[in-house]
Enzyme design. Sequence first.
Site, PDB file in Angstrom:
ATOM      1  N   PRO A  36       0.797  -0.933   0.517  1.00  0.00           N
ATOM      2  CA  PRO A  36       0.301  -0.193   0.011  1.00  0.00           C
ATOM      3  C   PRO A  36       1.127   0.869  -0.159  1.00  0.00           C
ATOM      4  O   PRO A  36       2.239   1.403   0.514  1.00  0.00           O
ATOM      5  CB  PRO A  36      -0.786  -0.040   1.348  1.00  0.00           C
ATOM      6  CG  PRO A  36      -0.330  -1.367   2.418  1.00  0.00           C
ATOM      7  CD  PRO A  36       0.405  -2.053   1.198  1.00  0.00           C
ATOM      8  N   ASP A  37       0.141   2.725  -0.659  1.00  0.00           N
ATOM      9  CA  ASP A  37       1.222   4.064  -0.438  1.00  0.00           C
ATOM     10  C   ASP A  37       0.871   4.294   1.048  1.00  0.00           C
ATOM     11  O   ASP A  37      -0.558   3.732   1.494  1.00  0.00           O
ATOM     12  CB  ASP A  37       0.993   4.531  -1.784  1.00  0.00           C
ATOM     13  CG  ASP A  37      -0.661   5.182  -1.922  1.00  0.00           C
ATOM     14  OD1 ASP A  37      -0.996   4.861  -1.257  1.00  0.00           O
ATOM     15  OD2 ASP A  37      -1.239   5.492  -2.638  1.00  0.00           O
ATOM     16  N   PHE A  38       1.173   5.305   0.489  1.00  0.00           N
ATOM     17  CA  PHE A  38       0.527   6.361   2.526  1.00  0.00           C
ATOM     18  C   PHE A  38      -0.913   6.632   2.271  1.00  0.00           C
ATOM     19  O   PHE A  38      -1.543   6.603   3.189  1.00  0.00           O
ATOM     20  CB  PHE A  38       1.802   7.134   2.518  1.00  0.00           C
ATOM     21  CG  PHE A  38       3.054   7.111   3.472  1.00  0.00           C
ATOM     22  CD1 PHE A  38       3.237   6.060   3.866  1.00  0.00           C
ATOM     23  CD2 PHE A  38       4.022   8.014   3.410  1.00  0.00           C
ATOM     24  CE1 PHE A  38       4.152   4.963   4.868  1.00  0.00           C
ATOM     25  CE2 PHE A  38       5.041   7.411   4.318  1.00  0.00           C
ATOM     26  CZ  PHE A  38       5.219   6.370   5.271  1.00  0.00           C
ATOM     27  N   ARG A  39      -0.974   7.620   1.000  1.00  0.00           N
ATOM     28  CA  ARG A  39      -1.728   8.696   0.869  1.00  0.00           C
ATOM     29  C   ARG A  39      -3.242   8.027  -0.317  1.00  0.00           C
ATOM     30  O   ARG A  39      -4.156   9.122   0.278  1.00  0.00           O
ATOM     31  CB  ARG A  39      -1.216   9.955   0.755  1.00  0.00           C
ATOM     32  CG  ARG A  39      -0.474  10.465   1.791  1.00  0.00           C
ATOM     33  CD  ARG A  39       0.311  11.604   1.628  1.00  0.00           C
ATOM     34  NE  ARG A  39       1.606  12.320   2.702  1.00  0.00           N
ATOM     35  CZ  ARG A  39       2.354  11.938   2.294  1.00  0.00           C
ATOM     36  NH1 ARG A  39       2.821  10.468   1.726  1.00  0.00           N
ATOM     37  NH2 ARG A  39       2.937  11.952   3.272  1.00  0.00           N
ATOM     38  N   ASN A 110      10.786   5.054  -2.209  1.00  0.00           N
ATOM     39  CA  ASN A 110      10.336   3.677  -1.759  1.00  0.00           C
ATOM     40  C   ASN A 110      11.999   3.042  -1.260  1.00  0.00           C
ATOM     41  O   ASN A 110      12.525   3.629  -1.453  1.00  0.00           O
ATOM     42  CB  ASN A 110       9.790   3.077  -3.129  1.00  0.00           C
ATOM     43  CG  ASN A 110       9.073   3.477  -3.569  1.00  0.00           C
ATOM     44  OD1 ASN A 110       7.961   4.233  -3.253  1.00  0.00           O
ATOM     45  ND2 ASN A 110       8.554   3.685  -4.948  1.00  0.00           N
ATOM     46  N   ASP A 112      10.720  -0.347  -0.757  1.00  0.00           N
ATOM     47  CA  ASP A 112      11.087  -1.045  -0.742  1.00  0.00           C
ATOM     48  C   ASP A 112      12.070  -2.134  -2.291  1.00  0.00           C
ATOM     49  O   ASP A 112      11.847  -3.386  -1.887  1.00  0.00           O
ATOM     50  CB  ASP A 112       8.953  -1.900  -1.839  1.00  0.00           C
ATOM     51  CG  ASP A 112       8.904  -0.900  -2.878  1.00  0.00           C
ATOM     52  OD1 ASP A 112      10.514  -0.650  -3.400  1.00  0.00           O
ATOM     53  OD2 ASP A 112       8.296  -0.553  -3.134  1.00  0.00           O
ATOM     54  N   HIS A 129      15.374   7.682   0.955  1.00  0.00           N
ATOM     55  CA  HIS A 129      14.371   7.339   1.713  1.00  0.00           C
ATOM     56  C   HIS A 129      15.429   6.439   2.632  1.00  0.00           C
ATOM     57  O   HIS A 129      14.302   5.718   3.357  1.00  0.00           O
ATOM     58  CB  HIS A 129      12.832   7.954   1.880  1.00  0.00           C
ATOM     59  CG  HIS A 129      12.210   8.821   1.507  1.00  0.00           C
ATOM     60  ND1 HIS A 129      11.341   8.984   1.251  1.00  0.00           N
ATOM     61  CD2 HIS A 129      13.055  10.220   1.523  1.00  0.00           C
ATOM     62  CE1 HIS A 129      10.958  10.989   1.047  1.00  0.00           C
ATOM     63  NE2 HIS A 129      12.321  11.022   1.178  1.00  0.00           N
TER      64      HIS A 129
HETATM   65  P1  CNA Z   1       2.233   9.157  -0.766  1.00  0.00           P
HETATM   66  O1  CNA Z   1       2.099  10.236  -0.325  1.00  0.00           O
HETATM   67  O2  CNA Z   1       1.475   7.267  -0.969  1.00  0.00           O
HETATM   68  O3  CNA Z   1       1.712   8.985  -2.818  1.00  0.00           O
HETATM   69  C1  CNA Z   1       1.133   8.103  -4.042  1.00  0.00           C
HETATM   70  C2  CNA Z   1       1.117   8.959  -4.829  1.00  0.00           C
HETATM   71  O4  CNA Z   1       0.931   7.762  -6.345  1.00  0.00           O
HETATM   72  C3  CNA Z   1      -0.381   9.664  -5.159  1.00  0.00           C
HETATM   73  O5  CNA Z   1      -0.634  10.078  -5.140  1.00  0.00           O
HETATM   74  C4  CNA Z   1      -1.559   8.499  -5.257  1.00  0.00           C
HETATM   75  O6  CNA Z   1      -2.554   8.540  -5.829  1.00  0.00           O
HETATM   76  C5  CNA Z   1      -0.878   7.708  -6.453  1.00  0.00           C
HETATM   77  N1  CNA Z   1      -0.754   5.953  -6.758  1.00  0.00           N
HETATM   78  C6  CNA Z   1      -1.063   4.966  -6.522  1.00  0.00           C
HETATM   79  N2  CNA Z   1      -0.930   3.953  -6.996  1.00  0.00           N
HETATM   80  C7  CNA Z   1      -1.146   4.508  -8.062  1.00  0.00           C
HETATM   81  C8  CNA Z   1      -0.636   3.822  -9.802  1.00  0.00           C
HETATM   82  N3  CNA Z   1      -1.170   2.472  -9.571  1.00  0.00           N
HETATM   83  N4  CNA Z   1      -1.014   4.507 -10.427  1.00  0.00           N
HETATM   84  C9  CNA Z   1      -0.843   5.785 -10.354  1.00  0.00           C
HETATM   85  N5  CNA Z   1      -0.599   6.624  -9.543  1.00  0.00           N
HETATM   86  C10 CNA Z   1      -0.716   5.815  -8.072  1.00  0.00           C
HETATM   87  O7  CNA Z   1       3.485   8.310  -1.467  1.00  0.00           O
HETATM   88  P2  CNA Z   1       4.910   8.701  -1.978  1.00  0.00           P
HETATM   89  O8  CNA Z   1       5.571   7.981  -2.450  1.00  0.00           O
HETATM   90  O9  CNA Z   1       4.622  10.315  -2.516  1.00  0.00           O
HETATM   91  O10 CNA Z   1       5.406   9.511  -0.056  1.00  0.00           O
HETATM   92  C11 CNA Z   1       6.544   9.474  -0.274  1.00  0.00           C
HETATM   93  C12 CNA Z   1       6.788   8.847   1.196  1.00  0.00           C
HETATM   94  C13 CNA Z   1       5.354   7.346   1.200  1.00  0.00           C
HETATM   95  C14 CNA Z   1       8.118   8.160   1.019  1.00  0.00           C
HETATM   96  O11 CNA Z   1       9.034   8.426   1.941  1.00  0.00           O
HETATM   97  C15 CNA Z   1       7.877   6.354   0.961  1.00  0.00           C
HETATM   98  O12 CNA Z   1       8.951   5.884   2.378  1.00  0.00           O
HETATM   99  C16 CNA Z   1       6.858   6.004   2.023  1.00  0.00           C
HETATM  100  N6  CNA Z   1       6.041   4.712   1.154  1.00  0.00           N
HETATM  101  C17 CNA Z   1       6.852   3.876   0.494  1.00  0.00           C
HETATM  102  C18 CNA Z   1       6.544   2.579   0.248  1.00  0.00           C
HETATM  103  C19 CNA Z   1       7.160   1.955  -0.005  1.00  0.00           C
HETATM  104  O13 CNA Z   1       8.718   1.098  -0.455  1.00  0.00           O
HETATM  105  N7  CNA Z   1       6.647   0.680  -1.504  1.00  0.00           N
HETATM  106  C20 CNA Z   1       4.657   1.815   0.481  1.00  0.00           C
HETATM  107  C21 CNA Z   1       4.840   3.350   0.951  1.00  0.00           C
HETATM  108  C22 CNA Z   1       5.249   4.515   1.436  1.00  0.00           C
END
Ligand code: CNA
Length: 332
Positions: A36-39, A110, A112, A129
């Site tokens: 999952p993402d954060f937001r 990321n 991951d 990060h």
């Molecule tokens: P965020 O703030 O959660 O934003 C994610 C963005 O991606 C949002 O604008 C969504 O609308 C968009 N989104 C989600 N899924 C899709 C998709 N399939 N296609 C297109 N767009 C999509 O995450 P950010 O990366 O901007 O925030 C930074 C943080 C999140 C960092 O410090 C990371 O370490 C942290 N993070 C990382 C992971 C990971 O490593 N996979 C997971 C969760 C959080």
Amino acid sequence: MSDLDSILQPIADAIKKGKKVTFFNGAGISTSAGIPDFRSPESGLYANLAKLNLPFAEAVFDLDFFMENPQPFYTLASELYPGSFAPTKFHQMIKLLQDQNSLSRVYTQNIDTLERLAGVEDKYIVEAHGSFATNHCVQCHSEMDTETLKKDMKENRIPSCRSCEGYVKPDIVFFGEGLPKSFFKTWSKDSKHVEIAIVAGTSLTVQPFAFLPSEVGKKALRILINKEKVGDFKHHPRKSDIIVLNDCDLIAEKLCGLLGIEDKLNELYEKGKSKYSKPETKEELVHDIEEKLKSEANLKQKEPSEEQEETTPKKEDKEEEELTDLVDKLKI
Ligand code: CNA
């Protein structure tokens, strides 16, 4: 030609002309891998943290909070720990661009490590990060190797320092910590030379990373691939910006189609999926076990010579390790 193809055509043309791509990645490029993402409003981590009883959502990645109570972070880390997630099509597209010498750099927020698992070389990756690859004590800063950390996590212990008993944390950057020096050093060299900037799957809310797209030179072609308009693309769009409000993997497919490498993309993706993903159905499980039995049969055929036996790990150890991996996979 579809609408999407015509929107993406200028990017494909620029790549074909020899321009190189710099990526600025966020959590949205990994959501299709199951992380999952954060937001994102319903599926994002922040919307699903109730079970962790946090005073505020970001606390799970807050250094001061971690020093008091590391349990929520480790509850989350055990779900997100790299190893059982396979690179997505978007990650594999980056690898293919590397292979055809069209990649300049990958700046990723990321943690991951999926870019690495897709085979993108270390020299291209800037993990702004940090990542789960190394770990340190938050008090005396001694390093803990990843196997020890994973063992503690598996046995439901908070990993703690063998020297001072302080809590140990993977070297991912928490709120309240500085970014790695390598991030600033590499960006100061790269920023003026970006030719194609692909910003993908990020809300562009975490600084200083969120500033990067605004710092690329005016001649660069900027592309946003995201579900929503964000950051500089929303507030200070440039005339030449390409904004694609769509899914990262779909756009990877389309762009690779325009570059004539779609078959390679699908092949890499399927390979990666079978290597890293947990089996989701009985059929996949049976397939995994068959593959393991096949590779064991191959191992038996190639019994090591006495000389080799001294230097290579014991076969029983390897088998035990493989079996443990399989048992992990069976936990579905
Ligand atoms: P965020 O703030 O959660 O934003 C994610 C963005 O991606 C949002 O604008 C969504 O609308 C968009 N989104 C989600 N899924 C899709 C998709 N399939 N296609 C297109 N767009 C999509 O995450 P950010 O990366 O901007 O925030 C930074 C943080 C999140 C960092 O410090 C990371 O370490 C942290 N993070 C990382 C992971 C990971 O490593 N996979 C997971 C969760 C959080």
